[in-house]
Design a protein around this motif. Structure first.
Motif, PDB file in Angstrom:
ATOM      1  N   ARG A   1       0.512  -1.331   0.060  1.00  0.00           N
ATOM      2  CA  ARG A   1       0.265   0.296   0.089  1.00  0.00           C
ATOM      3  C   ARG A   1       1.149   1.119   0.226  1.00  0.00           C
ATOM      4  NH1 ARG A   1       0.280   3.068   4.434  1.00  0.00           N
ATOM      5  NH2 ARG A   1       0.491   1.271   6.704  1.00  0.00           N
TER       6      ARG A   1
ATOM      7  N   LEU B   1     -10.722   4.350  -9.176  1.00  0.00           N
ATOM      8  CA  LEU B   1      -9.852   3.132  -9.097  1.00  0.00           C
ATOM      9  C   LEU B   1      -9.707   3.450 -10.831  1.00  0.00           C
ATOM     10  CD1 LEU B   1      -8.604   0.376  -8.741  1.00  0.00           C
ATOM     11  CD2 LEU B   1     -11.501  -0.469  -9.547  1.00  0.00           C
TER      12      LEU B   1
ATOM     13  N   TYR C   1      -6.234   4.884 -11.235  1.00  0.00           N
ATOM     14  CA  TYR C   1      -4.954   4.807 -10.960  1.00  0.00           C
ATOM     15  C   TYR C   1      -4.436   3.603 -11.467  1.00  0.00           C
ATOM     16  CZ  TYR C   1      -3.074   0.677  -7.698  1.00  0.00           C
ATOM     17  OH  TYR C   1      -2.498  -0.409  -6.854  1.00  0.00           O
TER      18      TYR C   1
ATOM     19  N   GLN D   1     -11.705  -1.950  -6.952  1.00  0.00           N
ATOM     20  CA  GLN D   1     -11.052  -2.895  -6.388  1.00  0.00           C
ATOM     21  C   GLN D   1     -11.226  -3.582  -7.753  1.00  0.00           C
ATOM     22  OE1 GLN D   1     -11.066  -6.475  -4.086  1.00  0.00           O
ATOM     23  NE2 GLN D   1     -12.686  -5.624  -3.251  1.00  0.00           N
TER      24      GLN D   1
ATOM     25  N   PHE E   1      -5.941  -4.427  -7.598  1.00  0.00           N
ATOM     26  CA  PHE E   1      -5.777  -2.846  -7.008  1.00  0.00           C
ATOM     27  C   PHE E   1      -7.046  -2.910  -6.165  1.00  0.00           C
ATOM     28  CE2 PHE E   1      -4.263  -4.396 -11.427  1.00  0.00           C
ATOM     29  CZ  PHE E   1      -3.183  -3.566 -11.508  1.00  0.00           C
TER      30      PHE E   1
ATOM     31  N   VAL F   1      -8.762   0.896  -3.963  1.00  0.00           N
ATOM     32  CA  VAL F   1      -8.135   2.307  -3.847  1.00  0.00           C
ATOM     33  C   VAL F   1      -9.139   2.171  -3.100  1.00  0.00           C
ATOM     34  CG1 VAL F   1      -7.786   3.398  -6.263  1.00  0.00           C
ATOM     35  CG2 VAL F   1      -9.855   3.080  -5.423  1.00  0.00           C
TER      36      VAL F   1
ATOM     37  N   THR G   1      -5.660   9.316  -0.309  1.00  0.00           N
ATOM     38  CA  THR G   1      -6.464   7.897  -1.154  1.00  0.00           C
ATOM     39  C   THR G   1      -5.045   7.294  -0.201  1.00  0.00           C
ATOM     40  OG1 THR G   1      -7.741   8.874  -2.666  1.00  0.00           O
ATOM     41  CG2 THR G   1      -6.770   7.030  -2.800  1.00  0.00           C
TER      42      THR G   1
ATOM     43  N   LEU H   1      -3.601   3.627  -2.420  1.00  0.00           N
ATOM     44  CA  LEU H   1      -4.000   2.382  -3.543  1.00  0.00           C
ATOM     45  C   LEU H   1      -3.099   1.400  -2.834  1.00  0.00           C
ATOM     46  CD1 LEU H   1      -1.748   4.822  -5.809  1.00  0.00           C
ATOM     47  CD2 LEU H   1      -3.965   5.010  -5.734  1.00  0.00           C
TER      48      LEU H   1
ATOM     49  N   LEU I   1       4.505  -0.242  -7.768  1.00  0.00           N
ATOM     50  CA  LEU I   1       3.215   0.930  -6.907  1.00  0.00           C
ATOM     51  C   LEU I   1       3.784   1.977  -7.085  1.00  0.00           C
ATOM     52  CD1 LEU I   1       0.569   1.242  -5.887  1.00  0.00           C
ATOM     53  CD2 LEU I   1       1.692  -0.072  -3.557  1.00  0.00           C
TER      54      LEU I   1
ATOM     55  N   LYS J   1       2.202   5.706  -8.327  1.00  0.00           N
ATOM     56  CA  LYS J   1       1.911   6.663  -6.766  1.00  0.00           C
ATOM     57  C   LYS J   1       3.178   7.782  -8.245  1.00  0.00           C
ATOM     58  CE  LYS J   1       3.212   9.060  -3.435  1.00  0.00           C
ATOM     59  NZ  LYS J   1       3.930   8.888  -1.494  1.00  0.00           N
TER      60      LYS J   1
END
Length: 181
Positions: free
Chosen positions: A37, A46, A49, A101, A115, A117, A125, A127, A165, A169
């Motif tokens: 995370r 979602l 992301y 998700q 995945f 959120v 948020t 992730l 990840l 980000k």
């Protein structure tokens, strides 16, 4: 910094799967499941992301390899899956989807990418990204095993998951700065 940014990687944390995680069905037994995370400022949906994840430079390297293996993909296809308008992307298909998700299954049926959120206590948020690998039957007795290759590559997988990840980000942060400017 295509593959490694130590400051960004430090913000990626390994954690337990949330109680409602689609990936939970693959955790335990003799299979493998993980969860990472990271928190990002603002409200991130979602779709945003997933699209950011699949279109990072790092993941495009994986997509190039998959293309050589007969599973080509494009950023446009990533966007369609991210927005829920398609069910296939490269070597994956959608196994389960909710507003917060997405669970993807590869063509072998052996690995999953997940995945999620979630709003956090700061109004930002979180992730989540996770993977699952199911064992295969081996030997005459048909026992299930993860296999030697899986065990040898596990440290690389964990580093790669964290890097993916972090890259997502970073891409979200850059796109947010551009929107705000």
């Amino acid at each position: 910094m295509l593959f490694y940014d130590s400051r960004m990687m430090m913000s990626i944390h390994r954690c337990s799967l949330p109680p409602d995680a689609f990936l939970k069905r693959y955790a335990g037994n003799v299979g493998y499941a993980d969860c990472f995370r990271v928190d990002v400022p603002g409200t991130i949906g979602l779709g945003r992301y997933v699209e950011a994840f699949y279109t990072t430079r790092l993941f495009k390297a994986e997509r190039a390899i998959l293309s050589l293996a007969g599973h080509p993909s494009s950023d446009a296809e990533a966007a369609l899956v991210a927005q829920g308008e398609a069910s296939r992307f490269a070597a994956w298909h959608v196994e389960a989807r909710a507003d917060d998700q997405l669970l993807m299954c590869d063509v072998t049926g052996r690995t999953r990418s997940w995945f999620k959120v979630a709003s956090n206590q700061d109004g930002d948020t979180t992730l989540y990204f996770g993977s699952a690998v199911t064992p295969v039957k081996t030997g005459k007795a048909g026992r299930k095993s993860m296999g030697l290759v899986f065990n040898v590559l596990m440290p690389v997988h964990i580093l790669y998951s964290r890097a993916l990840l972090a890259a997502a980000k970073r891409k979200i942060a850059r796109s947010s700065q551009y929107v705000m400017a």
